[in-house]
Design an enzyme around this catalytic site. Sequence first.
Site, short mmCIF file in Angstrom:
data_model
loop_
_atom_site.label_atom_id
_atom_site.label_comp_id
_atom_site.label_asym_id
_atom_site.label_seq_id
_atom_site.Cartn_x
_atom_site.Cartn_y
_atom_site.Cartn_z
N LYS A 1 3.72 8.04 9.51
CA LYS A 1 3.33 7.39 10.76
C LYS A 1 4.23 7.78 11.94
CE LYS A 1 0.24 4.24 8.59
NZ LYS A 1 0.32 3.57 7.31
N ASP B 1 9.15 2.54 0.36
CA ASP B 1 8.06 3.14 1.13
C ASP B 1 8.21 2.66 2.57
OD1 ASP B 1 5.78 3.86 2.43
OD2 ASP B 1 4.39 3.13 0.90
N TYR C 1 0.86 -1.19 0.00
CA TYR C 1 0.00 0.00 0.00
C TYR C 1 0.88 1.23 0.00
CZ TYR C 1 -3.55 3.40 1.48
OH TYR C 1 -4.41 4.48 1.56
C1 LIG Z 1 -0.16 4.16 5.92
C2 LIG Z 1 0.69 3.96 4.73
C3 LIG Z 1 0.70 4.88 3.67
C4 LIG Z 1 -0.25 6.04 3.59
O1 LIG Z 1 -0.06 6.93 4.64
P1 LIG Z 1 -1.28 7.95 5.02
O2 LIG Z 1 -0.68 8.83 6.04
O3 LIG Z 1 -2.38 7.07 5.54
O4 LIG Z 1 -1.66 8.65 3.78
C5 LIG Z 1 1.60 4.69 2.65
N1 LIG Z 1 2.46 3.65 2.66
C6 LIG Z 1 2.47 2.74 3.65
C7 LIG Z 1 3.45 1.62 3.61
C8 LIG Z 1 1.57 2.85 4.71
O5 LIG Z 1 1.55 1.92 5.66
#
Ligand SMILES: *Cc1c(COP(=O)(O)O)cnc(C)c1O
Length: 424
Positions: free
Chosen positions: A261, A233, A145
Amino acid sequence: MAEAATNASLFERACAVTPGGVSSPVRAFRSVGGAPYFVARGEGPWVWDVEGRRYLDLVQSYGPAIHGHAHPRIVEAVRAAALDGSSFGAPTEREVLLAEEITGRVPGCDQVRLVSSGTEACMSAVRVARGATGRDRVVLFEGCYHGHSDGLLAGGGSGVATLGLPSSAGVPAGAVADTLVVPYNAVPAIGDDVACVIVEPVAANMGLVAPAPEFLPGLRDACDAAGALLVFDEVITGFRLARGGASAFYGVTPDLWCFGKVIGGGLPLAAFGGRRELMEQLAPLGPVYQAGTLSGNPLATAAGLAALEMLDDAAYDELAGRVARLGAGLTSAFAAAGVTAQVPVVGTLVGVFFVAEPVTDYAGARASADTGSYPPFMHGLLDAGVALPPGAYEILFPGLAHRDAEIDSVVEAVGEVAARMAAG
Ligand SMILES: *Cc1c(COP(=O)(O)O)cnc(C)c1O
């Protein structure tokens, strides 16, 4: 106010004024049944709902609350910052301090730009990659994601997987025409039209899936051979897995990073970064545009700095110890109850799958979700006062506020729930 709000009354009112009653679909209980509890407050490893019920919280905001809720140092940092004004539209010192803190942790990441969400970080990193290479194609991995921007939603994990969506309506075919989705843990062929390969170095949005030993080095080599950029990511792994994130943990250096996060200490903050010459493609120095009214927000940078200052090597060792205890405890609890399960652990990260063999890709994660074991597991634990994310594709988020006693009470509750699941 006539009556005290209850979970049910708030959910009913929420559903009237917001779609599905939630501000983010992963918070809905659609895939597990039932309705969400409304949180009144949190402290350390605990949250209390509006009816006064206490839960040992393993949701922890899906990662940001690594120090537990309302940590005094973070609360004080935000309070002090708020007294000085909450947003200016001019640079502030804490943006410099936070950028120094992040780049100081991550060898090879010379510069970062601060944004407000992981979605923005990933979207912008890909834009830099496209701008720098002059190529359009993006390769990503099934079950990962990278936020909800149009071009990155294809084959996404987390919420889209939980809701059983192949992607999203409203994303024009053109927006994903240059997005190639391939299976996790297999190094794909990378053509010379590829701008970047974006990957979660440890996949944590299809449950927890560790990279096979040759996967990340293989991606690095394949990108180099094709002249493509590698984007890690690290929105979850960044400063949850290790002081230097996954790139330091695995010794593989990407060209660009996305963080989020944990780096906001529970406030809206994220970042993307990379080598100087790549980041200097960004406006105002270069031709790649990216901006944000609240980027580098004073309250968020204060919270993020306070959170990161407490995350030294000792903190990661401590967290890894707790997670190892939880992982071992859960494995034996499932085994004792006769419930087929896998409890993958990667350092400080832990997940649960209800299958017999280790999961290496999205197909395996889906097989686990398809057993239908997660909803009764999650609800059984909720009844026992332990809150897990309401979706089978999420990982668990124990943090530094979960002491051994809390870990052990989770294990005990899992033992009881697993025994009931085995009894049918
Ligand atoms: C949570 C997440 C995102 C998106 O972050 P948001 O602050 O919710 O937009 C992107 N990449 C990874 C791996 C994530 O866990």
